[in-house]
Write an enzyme that holds these catalytic residues in place. Structure first.
Site, PDB file in Angstrom:
ATOM      1  N   LYS A 204      13.982   7.856   2.225  1.00 12.91           N
ATOM      2  CA  LYS A 204      13.437   7.064   3.349  1.00 12.91           C
ATOM      3  C   LYS A 204      14.513   6.440   4.239  1.00 12.91           C
ATOM      4  O   LYS A 204      14.207   5.897   5.287  1.00 12.91           O
ATOM      5  CB  LYS A 204      12.553   5.926   2.793  1.00 12.91           C
ATOM      6  CG  LYS A 204      11.439   6.364   1.843  1.00 12.91           C
ATOM      7  CD  LYS A 204      10.223   6.773   2.586  1.00 12.91           C
ATOM      8  CE  LYS A 204       9.036   7.109   1.694  1.00 12.91           C
ATOM      9  NZ  LYS A 204       8.417   5.991   1.038  1.00 12.91           N
TER      10      LYS A 204
ATOM     11  N   LYS B 102       6.431   1.472   9.145  1.00 14.52           N
ATOM     12  CA  LYS B 102       5.374   1.496   8.139  1.00 14.52           C
ATOM     13  C   LYS B 102       4.092   2.007   8.796  1.00 14.52           C
ATOM     14  O   LYS B 102       4.041   2.219   9.990  1.00 14.52           O
ATOM     15  CB  LYS B 102       5.172   0.085   7.559  1.00 14.52           C
ATOM     16  CG  LYS B 102       6.379  -0.327   6.698  1.00 14.52           C
ATOM     17  CD  LYS B 102       6.255  -1.738   6.140  1.00 14.52           C
ATOM     18  CE  LYS B 102       4.983  -2.063   5.383  1.00 14.52           C
ATOM     19  NZ  LYS B 102       4.678  -1.103   4.299  1.00 14.52           N
ATOM     20  N   GLY B 103       3.084   2.232   7.957  1.00 15.30           N
ATOM     21  CA  GLY B 103       1.807   2.654   8.511  1.00 15.30           C
ATOM     22  C   GLY B 103       1.436   4.089   8.216  1.00 15.30           C
ATOM     23  O   GLY B 103       0.392   4.567   8.639  1.00 15.30           O
ATOM     24  N   GLY B 104       2.291   4.770   7.412  1.00 11.58           N
ATOM     25  CA  GLY B 104       1.958   6.130   6.999  1.00 11.58           C
ATOM     26  C   GLY B 104       0.645   6.177   6.224  1.00 11.58           C
ATOM     27  O   GLY B 104      -0.029   7.200   6.191  1.00 11.58           O
TER      28      GLY B 104
ATOM     29  N   THR C 108       4.340   4.348  -3.674  1.00 16.25           N
ATOM     30  CA  THR C 108       5.400   3.572  -4.341  1.00 16.25           C
ATOM     31  C   THR C 108       4.874   2.189  -4.720  1.00 16.25           C
ATOM     32  O   THR C 108       5.088   1.715  -5.845  1.00 16.25           O
ATOM     33  CB  THR C 108       6.636   3.449  -3.423  1.00 16.25           C
ATOM     34  OG1 THR C 108       6.881   4.718  -2.806  1.00 16.25           O
ATOM     35  CG2 THR C 108       7.856   3.026  -4.205  1.00 16.25           C
TER      36      THR C 108
ATOM     37  N   GLU D  49      -0.673  -5.090   6.247  1.00 12.83           N
ATOM     38  CA  GLU D  49       0.650  -5.270   5.622  1.00 12.83           C
ATOM     39  C   GLU D  49       1.498  -6.263   6.418  1.00 12.83           C
ATOM     40  O   GLU D  49       2.220  -7.086   5.850  1.00 12.83           O
ATOM     41  CB  GLU D  49       1.385  -3.921   5.534  1.00 12.83           C
ATOM     42  CG  GLU D  49       0.749  -2.968   4.525  1.00 12.83           C
ATOM     43  CD  GLU D  49       1.340  -1.568   4.566  1.00 12.83           C
ATOM     44  OE1 GLU D  49       1.185  -0.836   3.577  1.00 12.83           O
ATOM     45  OE2 GLU D  49       1.934  -1.180   5.590  1.00 12.83           O
TER      46      GLU D  49
ATOM     47  N   THR E  16       0.842  -1.204   0.000  1.00  8.07           N
ATOM     48  CA  THR E  16       0.000   0.000   0.000  1.00  8.07           C
ATOM     49  C   THR E  16       0.874   1.250   0.000  1.00  8.07           C
ATOM     50  O   THR E  16       1.963   1.241   0.572  1.00  8.07           O
ATOM     51  CB  THR E  16      -0.927  -0.029   1.231  1.00  8.07           C
ATOM     52  OG1 THR E  16      -1.791  -1.154   1.116  1.00  8.07           O
ATOM     53  CG2 THR E  16      -1.766   1.238   1.335  1.00  8.07           C
ATOM     54  N   GLY E  17       0.380   2.301  -0.619  1.00  7.78           N
ATOM     55  CA  GLY E  17       1.108   3.573  -0.665  1.00  7.78           C
ATOM     56  C   GLY E  17       1.427   3.945  -2.103  1.00  7.78           C
ATOM     57  O   GLY E  17       1.178   3.162  -3.027  1.00  7.78           O
TER      58      GLY E  17
ATOM     59  N   ALA F 278       7.602   1.572   2.416  1.00  8.22           N
ATOM     60  CA  ALA F 278       7.884   1.825   3.832  1.00  8.22           C
ATOM     61  C   ALA F 278       8.028   3.325   4.016  1.00  8.22           C
ATOM     62  O   ALA F 278       8.238   4.064   3.050  1.00  8.22           O
ATOM     63  CB  ALA F 278       9.161   1.122   4.278  1.00  8.22           C
TER      64      ALA F 278
END
Ligand code: A5P
Length: 220
Positions: A119, A92-94, A30, A101, A27-28, A81
Site C-alpha cells: 500500500k 481510503k474508501g476502497g 485488514t 471512517e 473497515t476492510g 487504507a
C-alpha cells in the site's frame, strides 16, 4: 494476497488496545483481522464501528458496541487504507466506508492505520483513484463537476451500482499523482452533492506496515 502480512498488522494493532478503552473499528479485510485479534484478547472495551459490515463482525465475536453519538470520545481507532503517500497522507474508501471512517477518525484521540507493504507509494494517487461519496440526487451533475479533477468512474460491483451505508453512490476519480492532496480534498468537498472524499490528510498518527521482514512503525 499478503494475507500473512495483514494478519501480522492486525495482531500488532490489537496489542495497542487496553481494557477500559473506547476503540474505533475500521473497515476492510485488514481491519477485520484486527477486530478478530482484538476479540481474542477478551478485553473490557467498547467498540465504535465504521460500517454496517464491521458492526456485524464485531457483534458476532462478542465485542460490545456503541454508536459514536453515545460515547464521549474514542481513545484509539484502528483502520486500514488503500494507499499511503508522503507524510502519511492516505487514500481510503476502497470499501465504500470512508465517510463514516473519517467521522470516527476525527472523533478519535489517536489513529493507527494498518496496511501491508503493497500500500506504500512515493506519490499519493499513483496506485488508487480517489473515492468520492456523492448523493444520488442529480449525481450526473456532480460527475460533471468532478471531471475538473480527473476521470470519475461510478463504482459498480457485479453489474449494479454500489451504494454506501448511507445510500449514496461512489465516484472513483482517477486524478493521477496528487501533488497537493489537502487542496484537492478541499476543492472536491466544495462541490454541491459531494458528501466526503477518501483523502485523509494529517489524520494518521501511526502507520503499522507489515512486510515479510516484520511490522514497521511509521510516525508523521
Ligand atoms: C474502506 O472504505 C477503506 O477505507 C478500507 O480501509 C480500505 O479499503 C482497506 O481495505 P483492505 O484492508 O481490505 O485493503
Amino acid at each position: 494476497v499478503n494475507e500473512a502480512q495483514k494478519q501480522a498488522a492486525g495482531e500488532a494493532a490489537a496489542q495497542l488496545v487496553e481494557s477500559g478503552m473506547t476503540v474505533g473499528l475500521g473497515t476492510g479485510s485488514t481491519a477485520a483481522l484486527f477486530v478478530r485479534a482484538l476479540a481474542k484478547r477478551r478485553l473490557d472495551i467498547t467498540g465504535v464501528a465504521t460500517s454496517v459490515a464491521t458492526a456485524s463482525l464485531a457483534r458476532s465475536l462478542g465485542i460490545r458496541l456503541a454508536e459514536l453519538d453515545e460515547v464521549d470520545a474514542i481513545d484509539l481507532t484502528i483502520d486500514g487504507a488503500d494507499e499511503i503517500g508522503p507524510q502519511l497522507s492516505l487514500i481510503k474508501g476502497g470499501g465504500a466506508a470512508h465517510t463514516r471512517e473519517k467521522i470516527v477518525n476525527y472523533a478519535s484521540r489517536r489513529n493507527v492505520i494498518i496496511v501491508d507493504g503493497s500500500k506504500m507509494s512515493k506519490s499519493l494517487g499513483e496506485k488508487w483513484p480517489v473515492p468520492v461519496e456523492v448523493v444520488v440526487f442529480a449525481h450526473l451533475q456532480t460527475h460533471k463537476r468532478l471531471e475538473e479533477f480527473g476521470r470519475p468512474v461510478l463504482r459498480q460491483k457485479a453489474g449494479s451500482v454500489v451504494r454506501t451505508d448511507a445510500g449514496n453512490v461512489i465516484y472513483d476519480v482517477h486524478a493521477g499523482e496528487i501533488r497537493d492532496p489537502a487542496a484537492l480534498d478541499r476543492a472536491m468537498r466544495a462541490i454541491p452533492g459531494v458528501v466526503e472524499t477518501g483523502l485523509f490528510i494529517g489524520r494518521a498518527d501511526v502507520v503499522l506496515v507489515a512486510e515479510a521482514s516484520g511490522v514497521r512503525r511509521l510516525t508523521r
